[in-house]
Design an enzyme around this catalytic site. Structure first.
Site, short mmCIF file in Angstrom:
data_model
loop_
_atom_site.label_atom_id
_atom_site.label_comp_id
_atom_site.label_asym_id
_atom_site.label_seq_id
_atom_site.Cartn_x
_atom_site.Cartn_y
_atom_site.Cartn_z
N GLU A 258 0.94 -1.20 -0.06
CA GLU A 258 -0.07 0.01 -0.39
C GLU A 258 0.76 0.78 0.08
O GLU A 258 1.43 1.70 0.98
CB GLU A 258 -1.13 -0.27 1.60
CG GLU A 258 -2.35 1.30 1.11
CD GLU A 258 -1.90 1.80 2.90
OE1 GLU A 258 -1.50 2.94 2.79
OE2 GLU A 258 -1.88 1.50 3.95
N CYS A 297 -2.06 8.38 4.03
CA CYS A 297 -2.48 7.96 2.43
C CYS A 297 -3.04 7.87 1.35
O CYS A 297 -3.36 7.60 0.82
CB CYS A 297 -1.54 5.82 2.75
SG CYS A 297 -3.18 5.23 3.58
#
Length: 676
Positions: A258, A297
């Site tokens: 990720e 993120c």
């Protein structure tokens, strides 16, 4: 003043590095607050300890036992959360930021614990899907199952969420039955170390189930093999280096990432300034810019609005951003703290400089910011920065460069197709949000952009009060995204657990595979005991224990009485001519629910006993109609069972209703709660 040393927890010992210490600085003042090193650690022994000790201990537990462990670990974190709040202050995060990290992390463990108890069996093998009949006679079948990988999971985590980022990986890993080696980011690793101490001191973890490496990862990856997993959160650059590691490539080590994500938020074409959706959009963009100082993120990096509304959007965003108080998070009224380090501050400034060449700054200043608090000159503070690109198709940097801080770029779109294309130009993201009250717009967005984004939030006036927002990954929904976002996937409830397991196709006789999976499969032998199954307690029942009832003839009077009693006078039951004209029935037939009621009457033992309640019926299929004068009988068979409390457990019974020719009429699973 003595500087604390951040330690590793390996092979059931807390160990400090033996040299080459690196300083950890306060994000607020720049002062050195700790030091860390992994020098002297034997990474081969760490991996071996997980393989030899942690793995077997976890695999010996059932899913329910692991779920109970996760719940207790979450409770341990919550009981000592104030220690973590205090310790996390030098990371630069506010109380609200740290709540997302600390309590959000514990909440993720609670969620996986609940999912494990409710959706997984009290067993060590997980069945995947229905059995496949591989032979004409039904004596050869196939069944997919999941079993835990017999390796270790190496978790390499980012600095922004030292607790949540660890626990969101740890929850599904431990529930799957796989030991973890956690490698937190060094800058905030002291918070992760404290959380690990809490879990270790709880005494809940089997030996080897959790190890912590504080400092660099050394040659850790060199010792992995085909049963191991690497789960990474961080930059695209580091992810690429890890993916190219010779051992990961040669041994086909499972790898999920990720990474960078230029997430977009889109103001729908129907969302004019006087609509609730416009105001919701402004609030959400500002929130995602300032929570965690934009170090998320999932933060909104690109804000897209209809071209004719860009000035109004800029004005509203700037006005709201102007209310953001930056400074010492311990001070009352401060809404945004610092970036994690001076190094990160310089990186954000450099990225803002690059983006601003094609998208000028319209709010904020990367070089100066007004602060609340004392002694902050050495801190990593920056103003929220809003940039604007009026020609986003000729501004490559806004779609390719991520400033990982309180930074976003406002841009116009011409129509919905243009908005979709601009959103997709980010080449893959973790999350996208669309503010619209038009379901057609939402559908077009899914069809046009779904393939590029891991999660899509459609926010409007109807769901705003309960919405968790653009930037909040949820344990029950997948977290990850294609392309630039890394191509990985985490969380998603039980989906996330399966990432740490191997799916295997089993083939064999129904009798053999029934014994393997502890669930009665079609075609497996049944046991017809002398005692009625409803007379047996939970612990006395085994898969395959069965009752075949006597037959009952269904009459026309039965059908008409049921119709008038219930009010279900559908033509197929009451009108012979209409029913004959039907290509399905060919004449009057019994109600499906009459068949179920009669079947229950055939197999139920009415006296008080171990069966406490019937609380569900699943997978019902009516296969063949019953006409007046035909007979039915039922076979009741224990399919599986799961202990729910010390006093009672769920029994799943398969019920097959057949006619006088032994043809299947109806099939379903009946759920009862039985006393232990």
């Amino acid at each position: 003043m003595t500087i604390p040393t951040i330690k590793s927890f390996v092979r059931q010992e807390w160990l400090a590095g033996k040299g080459d210490f690196e300083p950890i600085h306060s994000a607020l003042t720049g002062e050195v607050i700790a030091e860390v090193s992994s020098s002297g650690l034997d990474f081969g022994e760490i991996v071996d300890f997980g393989h030899r000790v942690g793995g077997p201990a976890l695999r010996a537990m059932t899913f329910h036992e692991r779920a109970a462990m996760l719940k207790a670990l979450a409770q341990a974190i919550m009981a000592r959360k104030e220690e973590l709040y205090e310790l996390a202050l030098p990371t630069g995060a506010t109380r609200i930021d740290n709540a997302i990290d600390i309590e959000g992390g514990a909440g993720t463990l609670f969620s996986f614990a609940s999912k494990g108890r409710r959706e997984l069996p009290n067993d060590r093998i997980l069945i995947d899907g229905d059995p496949e009949i591989l032979g004409k006679a039904g004596s050869f079948v196939g069944q997919h199952v999941y079993t835990p990988l017999q390796g270790v999971a190496v978790h390499i985590n980012a600095y922004n969420f030292p607790v949540w980022g660890m626990l969101e990986k740890l929850g599904p890993t431990l529930l799957a039955g796989v030991p973890a080696i956690v490698k937190p980011a060094q800058q905030t690793g002291y918070v992760a170390e404290a959380a690990v101490r809490i879990m270790v001191e709880s005494g809940l973890l089997p030996e080897g189930a959790l190890q912590l490496v504080s400092g660099t990862a050394g040659d850790l990856l060199d010792h992995l093999g085909g049963q191991d997993i690497v789960a990474f959160t961080g930059s695209a650059h580091t992810a690429a280096l890890l993916q190219r590691h010779s051992v990961i490539a040669r041994e086909a080590v499972r790898f999920t990432a990720e990474r960078d994500s230029l997430n977009a938020s889109i103001l729908g074409p129907d969302a004019a300034p006087d609509t609730p959706e416009f105001e919701l959009f402004i609030k959400e963009v500002v929130k995602e810019m300032t929570v965690k100082a934009g170090q998320k993120c999932t933060a909104i990096r690109r804000a897209m609005v209809p071209a004719h509304l860009i000035d109004a959007a800029q004005e509203a965003l700037s006005a709201r951003l102007a209310k953001t108080v930056v400074g010492d998070p311990s001070m009352e009224g401060v809404r945004m703290g610092a970036l994690v380090s001076r190094k990160q501050l310089e990186d954000v400034r450099a990225k803002v400089g690059e983006i601003s060449k094609v998208a000028p700054i319209v709010f904020g200043d990367a070089e100066k910011v007004s602060l609340v608090g004392e002694g902050l000159a050495g801190g990593a503070f920056i103003s929220p920065i809003l940039m604007r690109s009026d020609d986003p198709w000729n501004a490559d940097a806004v779609h390719e460069v991520e400033a990982f801080g309180p930074v976003s770029t406002l841009m116009p779109y011409k129509d919905l197709d243009d908005a979709i294309a601009l959103a997709n130009r980010g080449k893959g993201s973790l999350a996208i949000s669309v503010f619209t009250h038009d379901g057609g717009v939402a559908r077009d967005m899914v069809l046009g952009a779904g393939a590029y984004h891991g999660r899509m939030l459609f926010l409007d006036r109807d769901c705003a009060k309960e919405s968790t927002g653009h930037g909040s990954p949820l344990p029950t929904l997948v977290h990850g995204g294609p392309g630039r976002a890394g191509g990985g996937e985490e969380l998603g409830g039980i989906r996330g657990v399966k990432h740490y397991m191997q799916r295997t196709a089993l083939q064999g006789s129904p009798r053999t595979l029934t014994k393997v999976v502890n669930q009665q499969l079609p075609g497996a032998p049944v046991v017809e005991g002398e005692r009625h199954p409803f007379r047996l307690r939970f612990g006395e029942l085994e898969a395959g224990y069965s009752l075949l009832t006597a037959a009952r003839t269904v009459t026309l009077d039965d059908i008409e009485h049921f119709a008038h009693f219930t009010g279900d006078t559908f033509y197929a039951h009451m009108d012979e001519e209409a029913a004959k004209a039907s290509p399905i029935f060919g004449g009057r037939v019994a109600h499906g629910y009459l068949i179920l009621a009669f079947a229950a009457g055939l197999f139920v033992d009415p006296a008080p006993g171990p069966v406490l309640a019937n609380y569900g019926l699943e997978g019902l299929r009516f296969v063949k109609p019953i006409k007046p004068g035909e007979a039915i009988r039922a076979r009741l068979t224990v399919k599986s069972k799961a202990l729910k409390t010390p006093e009672m457990g769920e029994v799943r019974w398969n019920v097959q209703v057949t006619n006088q020719d032994d043809e299947l009429v109806a099939n379903y699973d009946l759920l009862t709660m039985n006393a232990v």
